[in-house]
Scaffold this motif. Structure first.
Motif, PDB file in Angstrom:
ATOM      1  N   SER A  46       0.760  -1.221  -0.057  1.00 30.30           N
ATOM      2  CA  SER A  46       0.002  -0.121   0.165  1.00 30.30           C
ATOM      3  C   SER A  46       0.728   1.201  -0.070  1.00 30.30           C
ATOM      4  CB  SER A  46      -1.093   0.073   1.244  1.00 30.30           C
ATOM      5  OG  SER A  46      -0.365  -0.362   2.262  1.00 30.30           O
ATOM      6  N   LEU A  47       2.043   1.124   0.801  1.00 28.16           N
ATOM      7  CA  LEU A  47       2.963   2.417   0.671  1.00 28.16           C
ATOM      8  C   LEU A  47       3.588   2.315  -0.787  1.00 28.16           C
ATOM      9  CD1 LEU A  47       4.993   4.082   3.102  1.00 28.16           C
ATOM     10  CD2 LEU A  47       6.199   3.363   1.163  1.00 28.16           C
ATOM     11  N   GLN A  48       4.029   1.334  -1.348  1.00 30.80           N
ATOM     12  CA  GLN A  48       4.619   1.623  -2.804  1.00 30.80           C
ATOM     13  C   GLN A  48       3.296   2.113  -3.906  1.00 30.80           C
ATOM     14  OE1 GLN A  48       7.550   0.149  -3.677  1.00 30.80           O
ATOM     15  NE2 GLN A  48       8.141   0.002  -1.651  1.00 30.80           N
ATOM     16  N   ALA A  49       2.254   1.839  -3.658  1.00 35.39           N
ATOM     17  CA  ALA A  49       1.088   2.504  -4.615  1.00 35.39           C
ATOM     18  C   ALA A  49       0.823   3.969  -4.116  1.00 35.39           C
ATOM     19  CB  ALA A  49      -0.045   1.340  -4.251  1.00 35.39           C
ATOM     20  N   LEU A  50       1.213   4.418  -2.904  1.00 37.49           N
ATOM     21  CA  LEU A  50       0.870   5.822  -2.701  1.00 37.49           C
ATOM     22  C   LEU A  50       1.618   6.609  -3.441  1.00 37.49           C
ATOM     23  CD1 LEU A  50      -0.316   7.083  -0.191  1.00 37.49           C
ATOM     24  CD2 LEU A  50       1.668   7.526   0.870  1.00 37.49           C
ATOM     25  N   PRO A  51       0.838   7.660  -4.139  1.00 42.94           N
ATOM     26  CA  PRO A  51       1.396   8.631  -4.993  1.00 42.94           C
ATOM     27  C   PRO A  51       2.483   9.419  -4.366  1.00 42.94           C
ATOM     28  CG  PRO A  51      -0.753   8.424  -5.465  1.00 42.94           C
ATOM     29  CD  PRO A  51      -0.714   7.724  -4.118  1.00 42.94           C
ATOM     30  N   GLU A  52       2.030  10.093  -3.264  1.00 42.38           N
ATOM     31  CA  GLU A  52       3.006  10.893  -2.281  1.00 42.38           C
ATOM     32  C   GLU A  52       4.435  10.236  -1.955  1.00 42.38           C
ATOM     33  OE1 GLU A  52      -0.217  10.181  -1.784  1.00 42.38           O
ATOM     34  OE2 GLU A  52      -1.184  12.362  -1.800  1.00 42.38           O
ATOM     35  N   ALA A  53       4.469   8.805  -2.178  1.00 44.60           N
ATOM     36  CA  ALA A  53       5.549   8.175  -1.695  1.00 44.60           C
ATOM     37  C   ALA A  53       6.606   8.112  -2.821  1.00 44.60           C
ATOM     38  CB  ALA A  53       5.212   6.695  -0.896  1.00 44.60           C
ATOM     39  N   LYS A  54       6.119   8.271  -3.833  1.00 47.03           N
ATOM     40  CA  LYS A  54       6.968   8.207  -4.935  1.00 47.03           C
ATOM     41  C   LYS A  54       8.452   8.731  -4.966  1.00 47.03           C
ATOM     42  CE  LYS A  54       6.599   7.265 -10.000  1.00 47.03           C
ATOM     43  NZ  LYS A  54       5.672   7.418 -11.123  1.00 47.03           N
ATOM     44  N   GLY A  55       9.286   8.226  -5.157  1.00 49.17           N
ATOM     45  CA  GLY A  55      10.604   8.894  -4.897  1.00 49.17           C
ATOM     46  C   GLY A  55      11.369   8.636  -3.695  1.00 49.17           C
ATOM     47  N   ALA A  56      10.481   8.006  -2.789  1.00 52.18           N
ATOM     48  CA  ALA A  56      11.032   7.981  -1.251  1.00 52.18           C
ATOM     49  C   ALA A  56      12.238   6.701  -1.319  1.00 52.18           C
ATOM     50  CB  ALA A  56      10.074   7.466  -0.393  1.00 52.18           C
ATOM     51  N   LEU A  57      12.963   6.809  -0.417  1.00 52.68           N
ATOM     52  CA  LEU A  57      14.161   5.467  -0.428  1.00 52.68           C
ATOM     53  C   LEU A  57      13.937   4.958   0.669  1.00 52.68           C
ATOM     54  CD1 LEU A  57      17.237   7.955  -1.015  1.00 52.68           C
ATOM     55  CD2 LEU A  57      16.137   6.398  -2.785  1.00 52.68           C
ATOM     56  N   TYR A  58      13.961   3.517   0.719  1.00 48.17           N
ATOM     57  CA  TYR A  58      13.929   2.664   1.830  1.00 48.17           C
ATOM     58  C   TYR A  58      15.134   1.663   1.721  1.00 48.17           C
ATOM     59  CZ  TYR A  58      11.159  -0.206  -1.337  1.00 48.17           C
ATOM     60  OH  TYR A  58      10.934  -0.931  -2.428  1.00 48.17           O
ATOM     61  N   THR A  59      15.215   0.859   2.819  1.00 48.30           N
ATOM     62  CA  THR A  59      16.301  -0.182   2.760  1.00 48.30           C
ATOM     63  C   THR A  59      15.736  -1.507   3.179  1.00 48.30           C
ATOM     64  OG1 THR A  59      16.545   0.336   5.140  1.00 48.30           O
ATOM     65  CG2 THR A  59      18.348   1.176   3.513  1.00 48.30           C
ATOM     66  N   THR A  60      16.075  -2.587   2.381  1.00 47.51           N
ATOM     67  CA  THR A  60      15.895  -3.855   2.997  1.00 47.51           C
ATOM     68  C   THR A  60      16.932  -4.887   2.980  1.00 47.51           C
ATOM     69  OG1 THR A  60      15.329  -4.583   0.782  1.00 47.51           O
ATOM     70  CG2 THR A  60      13.472  -3.605   1.728  1.00 47.51           C
ATOM     71  N   GLN A  61      16.687  -5.954   3.169  1.00 41.56           N
ATOM     72  CA  GLN A  61      17.661  -7.154   3.035  1.00 41.56           C
ATOM     73  C   GLN A  61      17.649  -7.454   1.769  1.00 41.56           C
ATOM     74  OE1 GLN A  61      16.236 -10.762   5.046  1.00 41.56           O
ATOM     75  NE2 GLN A  61      17.843 -12.112   4.173  1.00 41.56           N
ATOM     76  N   SER A  62      18.801  -7.480   1.100  1.00 43.87           N
ATOM     77  CA  SER A  62      19.186  -7.660  -0.305  1.00 43.87           C
ATOM     78  C   SER A  62      19.003  -9.052  -0.572  1.00 43.87           C
ATOM     79  CB  SER A  62      20.663  -7.201  -0.749  1.00 43.87           C
ATOM     80  OG  SER A  62      20.824  -7.387  -2.014  1.00 43.87           O
ATOM     81  N   ILE A  63      17.979  -9.296  -1.426  1.00 47.62           N
ATOM     82  CA  ILE A  63      17.607 -10.823  -2.098  1.00 47.62           C
ATOM     83  C   ILE A  63      17.515 -10.362  -3.573  1.00 47.62           C
ATOM     84  CG2 ILE A  63      16.374 -12.627  -2.054  1.00 47.62           C
ATOM     85  CD1 ILE A  63      15.660 -12.084   0.926  1.00 47.62           C
ATOM     86  N   ASP A  64      18.184 -10.926  -4.475  1.00 46.61           N
ATOM     87  CA  ASP A  64      17.855 -10.921  -5.896  1.00 46.61           C
ATOM     88  C   ASP A  64      17.139 -12.049  -6.364  1.00 46.61           C
ATOM     89  OD1 ASP A  64      18.059 -10.440  -8.576  1.00 46.61           O
ATOM     90  OD2 ASP A  64      20.017 -10.654  -8.736  1.00 46.61           O
ATOM     91  N   TRP A  65      15.802 -11.718  -6.600  1.00 48.93           N
ATOM     92  CA  TRP A  65      14.823 -12.816  -6.795  1.00 48.93           C
ATOM     93  C   TRP A  65      15.272 -13.506  -8.235  1.00 48.93           C
ATOM     94  CZ3 TRP A  65      12.859 -13.737  -2.514  1.00 48.93           C
ATOM     95  CH2 TRP A  65      12.600 -12.779  -1.687  1.00 48.93           C
ATOM     96  N   ASP A  66      16.129 -12.799  -8.973  1.00 45.15           N
ATOM     97  CA  ASP A  66      16.489 -13.261 -10.267  1.00 45.15           C
ATOM     98  C   ASP A  66      17.891 -13.928 -10.197  1.00 45.15           C
ATOM     99  OD1 ASP A  66      14.291 -12.526 -11.694  1.00 45.15           O
ATOM    100  OD2 ASP A  66      15.081 -10.249 -11.757  1.00 45.15           O
ATOM    101  N   SER A  67      18.372 -14.244  -9.077  1.00 47.42           N
ATOM    102  CA  SER A  67      19.650 -14.856  -8.878  1.00 47.42           C
ATOM    103  C   SER A  67      19.624 -16.078  -9.512  1.00 47.42           C
ATOM    104  CB  SER A  67      20.013 -14.708  -7.195  1.00 47.42           C
ATOM    105  OG  SER A  67      21.043 -15.465  -7.296  1.00 47.42           O
ATOM    106  N   THR A  68      20.752 -16.530  -9.993  1.00 43.34           N
ATOM    107  CA  THR A  68      21.069 -17.754 -10.478  1.00 43.34           C
ATOM    108  C   THR A  68      21.870 -18.629  -9.371  1.00 43.34           C
ATOM    109  OG1 THR A  68      23.088 -17.151 -11.389  1.00 43.34           O
ATOM    110  CG2 THR A  68      21.198 -17.464 -13.042  1.00 43.34           C
TER     111      THR A  68
END
Lengths: 375, 294
Positions: A253-275
């Protein structure tokens, strides 16, 4: 008389037979919210844990089948303790998955006393790192994420003056401490810190104070629906500085919030396309079963079960019993674990060290801006 | 298995103290309070604070907790009990909401939302009660004491005055009873004994946070009293045992999916309350079987 009662006794025995595992099976427990308002989290956590058990069994990692025995905590501490007691004293499992900070803290005492490993894969409050050596976190805690955020703001964007808006709880306090600690050595500065209550929904006053202090960036340490309100009200009140936060911003829901566009955030790094084979198998099988990409919660509980399978496999190879004490000793003796997301290690306090990525809210899945190696 | 049963019996005993003390004001005085969890919380937080900063001695931590709960209840009872029935319910609901905010925000005392962790084991004459069965004995002794105190009280003139107020406040007033004082004393006594349960809970769990002292706990304890049987000694204990055992018993029914047990539990609670009100309004321990009832 006995004949009359026999059917009832048989029925009772059948009903109360429980899901008793076969003698050769290896069981671990999980104390998840399976009912109540947080039940949807339990479903997500279970999907990760079940997939890991399925993979471990397909690979014959252990001498018997690996089962996960679930107990409902309803995300409440007292229910969590009752559930943990059952898993430890009735099922006699050596390893229990846990979720939610209150439940995790409540069961940590029993985990310590009974030498049962309890593993968190959901909560990110920094206080979860101090629950004793039998309490592990297979998720980097929020304080690990703050260092990467500070570096990105100061070194990559040149934004040195930061204001913090934080929920007045252990998570918020942890982020405040970490910002104070990490900004200054980088040449940055924590200009102001505004605490808010978890139930607060009106932030125009906070926005006015933020505007008057005129920082380069605003760090938001909140969660759930509240963080949406903060972002929206900051923007509505004319605060146009860079907004940055931690993994709670992954909320769809935050990702879809127009006012949040351009905001930065951190997460654990997981590359879903990793081999990487572990990650690829996890992602492919999860997508095949659920028709969507997994979230980090699913990966964390997959990893929690996989850590057990790897440790138990090693213990069995050494001819040792799979007990909490031996699992702890084996974890300490293991430098690296091949988990979803790559090769990771545990810190001495039982918390996983993992790479952290900085993302930008784009309205979609978030655009990765930079990945910081574990430190 | 033994440890699991011990754990359940300890929790049942603690909740039996809670339901017995609530029954004292509901069943004998006709005062419906929705703030019972507040005094449970005050007892727990005070005992934890004393144990962590002064001494974990039972004979120091628990009395301090009981006095503090009594004083707090006095602050509620004195103004609120000057009015009848429903106004006290509203006032107690207000206190419950206020207390939850205080428990969440007063970090120095309650640890805020994060709660208090690492509460040391309770000590009696320097002997730390670490083993579950040690604690079980302590809890059962406390429960027996609470029952004895309340049973003794309801058979005194004070108890008869309470019942007369419950049955007809106007008649009791006409008979010269000082209603405000009698009701206030009953609330103060009930709250201080509730704090005893709070102290035991804090020492047993070794961790407390606000989630254990919210409105849901007050409602749960009230359900224990109503389902078990108001105005009886045995009823609240039966109610506490039933409602504490139900979730555990349901988890042994292997054909029920774990994800549905919470919902089934709520349906059983609700249905039991409705059916009891229709067919057995006095609760499981009905008037026919309760010799001690008024």
């Amino acid at each position: 008389m006995i004949r009359k009662r026999l059917p009832a006794l048989t029925l009772a025995a059948t009903l109360f037979s429980s899901s008793v595992a076969l003698a050769d099976d290896v069981s671990i427990g999980a104390v998840f919210p399976l009912s109540g308002p947080n039940a949807s989290y339990g479903d997500v956590f279970m999907s990760g844990a079940n997939l890991a058990a399925k993979h471990a069994n397909e690979d014959h990692m252990l001498s018997g089948d690996l089962n996960v025995l679930y107990e409902d905590s309803q995300a409440l501490p007292q229910h969590g303790v009752i559930a943990m007691n059952k898993l430890v004293n009735v099922e006699e499992v050596p390893y229990v998955l846990s979720a939610f900070t209150g439940v995790s803290k409540a069961i940590s005492t029993l985990a310590q006393r009974s030498e049962t490993v309890a593993v968190n894969g959901g909560g990110v409050g920094p206080d979860l790192a101090a629950l004793g050596e039998y309490f592990w976190n297979v998720i980097p805690l929020a304080n690990n994420e703050v260092g990467a955020a500070s570096k990105y703001l100061v070194e990559e964007l040149g934004l040195k003056r930061v204001t913090l808006i934080y929920v007045d709880d252990p998570l918020g306090a942890g982020i405040l401490n970490e910002l104070e600690k990490t900004l200054e050595p980088l040449g940055g500065e924590l200009v102001e810190a505004h605490s808010i209550t978890p139930s607060a929904q009106q932030f125009s006053g906070v926005a006015a104070r933020v505007r008057s202090s005129n920082p380069d960036a605003v760090y938001i340490a909140s969660y759930g629906a509240q963080q949406l309100q903060i972002v929206k009200q900051l923007r509505d009140n004319g605060v146009d500085q860079q907004i940055i936060s931690y993994s709670a911003f992954s909320l769809p829901s935050l990702q879809a919030l127009p006012e949040a566009k351009g905001a930065l955030y951190t997460t654990q790094s997981i590359d879903w396309d990793s081999t990487d084979p572990v990650t690829k198998r996890f992602v492919d099988d999860y997508r095949a079963a659920n028709g969507k990409t997994p979230t980090s919660y699913v990966a964390n509980y997959y990893n929690a079960v996989r850590v057990f399978a790897l440790l138990a496999k090693e213990l069995e190879a050494q001819g040792k019993d799979v007990t909490g004490e031996n699992l702890l000793a084996q974890r300490k003796a293991t430098d690296k674990f091949e988990l979803v997301g790559g090769s990771v290690s545990f810190q001495d306090n039982g918390t996983l060290l993992a790479p952290i990525q900085v993302l930008e809210v784009t309205g979609g899945a978030g655009e990765i801006k930079k990945v910081y190696a574990e430190d | 298995m033994t440890a699991y049963i011990l754990n359940l019996v300890v929790l049942i005993s603690i909740y039996a103290i809670l339901s017995t003390t609530l029954n004292f004001i509901i069943g004998y005085a006709g005062i419906f309070s929705l703030a019972h969890a507040v005094f449970f919380g005050i007892g727990a937080y005070t005992s934890a604070f004393v144990a962590m900063n002064l001494t974990p001695s039972f004979f120091v931590a628990i009395p301090i907790a009981m006095v503090l709960a009594a004083l707090t209840s006095l602050a509620l009872a004195l103004p609120a009990l000057r009015v009848r029935g429903e106004y006290f319910v509203a006032a107690s609901l207000g206190l419950q909401m206020l207390a939850v905010t205080l428990f969440s925000e007063w970090k120095g005392f309650t640890g805020g939302i994060g709660g208090v962790i690492g509460i040391p084991p309770v000590e009696i004459f320097g002997f730390a009660l670490v083993k579950p069965w040690h604690f079980l004995i302590l809890t059962l002794v406390c429960l027996a004491l609470v029952i004895a105190i309340i049973q003794r009280l309801v058979h005194t003139s004070f108890g008869r005055s309470l019942k007369s107020i419950r049955d007809s406040e106007s008649a009791a007033l006409a008979a010269g009873k000082n209603i405000t004082v009698i009701k206030t004393l009953s609330v103060v006594l009930s709250s201080s004994l509730t704090a005893l349960a709070g102290g035991l809970y804090a020492f047993y769990m070794a961790f407390i946070n606000v989630e254990s002292f919210m409105l849901a706990t007050s409602v749960l304890v009230m359900a224990m009293v109503i389902i078990g049987g108001t105005g009886t000694i045995l009823g609240p204990i039966v109610g506490a045992a039933l409602l504490m055992l139900l979730p555990g018993a349901l988890s042994y029914l292997s054909f029920l999916p774990q994800t549905e047990i919470g919902s089934i539990q709520q349906i059983i609670y609700g249905s039991a309350m409705v059916l009891l009100m229709i067919y057995r309004p006095g609760g499981i321990v009905s008037p026919k079987t309760r010799g001690e009832a008024a």
